[in-house]
Design an enzyme around this catalytic site. Sequence first.
Site, PDB file in Angstrom:
ATOM      1  CG  ASN A 171      -1.820  11.951   3.050  1.00  0.00           C
ATOM      2  OD1 ASN A 171      -2.034  11.054   2.766  1.00  0.00           O
ATOM      3  ND2 ASN A 171      -2.038  11.633   4.681  1.00  0.00           N
ATOM      4  CE  LYS A 172      -5.313   5.540   4.500  1.00  0.00           C
ATOM      5  NZ  LYS A 172      -6.243   4.484   3.662  1.00  0.00           N
TER       6      LYS A 172
ATOM      7  CG  ASP B 255      -2.992   7.931  -0.792  1.00  0.00           C
ATOM      8  OD1 ASP B 255      -2.756   9.212   0.186  1.00  0.00           O
ATOM      9  OD2 ASP B 255      -2.672   7.485  -0.962  1.00  0.00           O
TER      10      ASP B 255
ATOM     11  CD  GLN C 223      -3.150   2.514   7.118  1.00  0.00           C
ATOM     12  OE1 GLN C 223      -3.714   2.705   8.038  1.00  0.00           O
ATOM     13  NE2 GLN C 223      -3.734   2.241   5.905  1.00  0.00           N
TER      14      GLN C 223
ATOM     15  NE  ARG D 251      -6.234   1.232  -1.320  1.00  0.00           N
ATOM     16  CZ  ARG D 251      -5.406   1.480  -0.387  1.00  0.00           C
ATOM     17  NH1 ARG D 251      -3.955   1.153  -0.430  1.00  0.00           N
ATOM     18  NH2 ARG D 251      -5.897   2.365   0.576  1.00  0.00           N
TER      19      ARG D 251
ATOM     20  NE  ARG E  86      -0.026   1.583   3.589  1.00  0.00           N
ATOM     21  CZ  ARG E  86       1.024   2.375   3.032  1.00  0.00           C
ATOM     22  NH1 ARG E  86       2.469   1.992   4.019  1.00  0.00           N
ATOM     23  NH2 ARG E  86       0.531   3.075   4.549  1.00  0.00           N
ATOM     24  N   GLY E  87       0.029   2.072  -0.088  1.00  0.00           N
ATOM     25  CA  GLY E  87       1.317   3.758  -0.063  1.00  0.00           C
ATOM     26  C   GLY E  87       1.079   4.053  -1.474  1.00  0.00           C
ATOM     27  CB  ALA E  88       0.576   7.234  -3.135  1.00  0.00           C
TER      28      ALA E  88
END
Length: 368
Positions: A254-255, A244, A203, A90, A53-55
Amino acid sequence: MKIGTHLYRTIWLADDGWRVQVIDQTRLPFEFATVALSTVQEAAEAIRAMTVRGAPLIGATAAYGMALAMRTDSSDKNLHESALLLRQTRPTAVNLAWALEDMRAHLHKCPPSERTDAAYARAATICDNDIAQCRAIGEHGAGIIKRLWDETKRPKQLNVLTHCNAGWLACVDWGTALAPIYAAYDGGIPVHVWVDETRPRNQGASLTAFELGAHGVPHTVIADNTGGHLMQHDQVHMVIVGSDRTTAHGDVCNKVGTYLKALAAHDNGVPFYAALPSTTIDWTMGSGSEIPIEERDPRELTHIAGRTAAGSIETVQIVPDGSAALNIAFDVTPARYVTGLITERGVCKASRVGLLGLYPERAKEAVE
Ligand code: MRU
């Protein structure tokens, strides 16, 4: 990044030269396990299930997913279908679409017989470029941290708050938001990091705390709701988050929960930076309200996993039977709350003018 004595990237080729090896991030921080991906379907599932995960890492995995796809069938049809399969995993992080478009454009130029080699080579280039970009983000961001440290002459330490995980685990190496922290720490600045736990998938608590601990950076995990209080009591000197998707006008997605930190930072005069490689900029979008926001399985909210005293990993339910839950994964921080964007080319204002100052070649694409 070093884990024990071993230098890791988050994605690499197995010894057989074709399978794609990744770290299973769903098992961290309790177990450091790796998984080998052999098919495009496995790569897509690894992204969907957040094994990776993570852009930037999602983009890199998709690029290697295309290489795995070409290995079995390098036809135009499979090129198209595999890109679609990976694209649908995603919706929010634009690096995924960016990497797939880069691969598609690159592979389209090659005859099918050359596509497998070309795809592996291009995926490797995407990974190498990401590392170089993150390293540069680290240097530019460390400059800001150093200036803040010099100006404020804090007695003990410089407290940086971060949300989610925008470290090396979210990229190929170094990270985005954490790269400046690593560079500043390695440069002798006494940084301490407030790590938002980042519900519902934690996370921050599981990945950011793991990374910072492995690097030796002092840090403290806090509940997501604590940041505002700490800012009111002068315990946060700056905020750095990842992104992201950042629009051409500087809105930062972002998150989920990032926006509330930005509001609190604004109210308390705390500088709020987003760190991002240019692969995260969506030049076709002006307002962050256009960004597709991922909604995930409510079970991520209603249940929580952790290690028991006996050492086993277990998942428990934390809400009453039958309660509805809504799991929105990202939010948008409007550009007006962002002090600056830290990119591989330097730091700019969160605005179209600011971004084009660093990326003038994008002027035609950048929506007005
Ligand atoms: O849902 P995730 O874990 O993929 O979300 C990750 C984030 O929101 C990060 O902050 C983001 O990708 C920054 S890029 C290093």
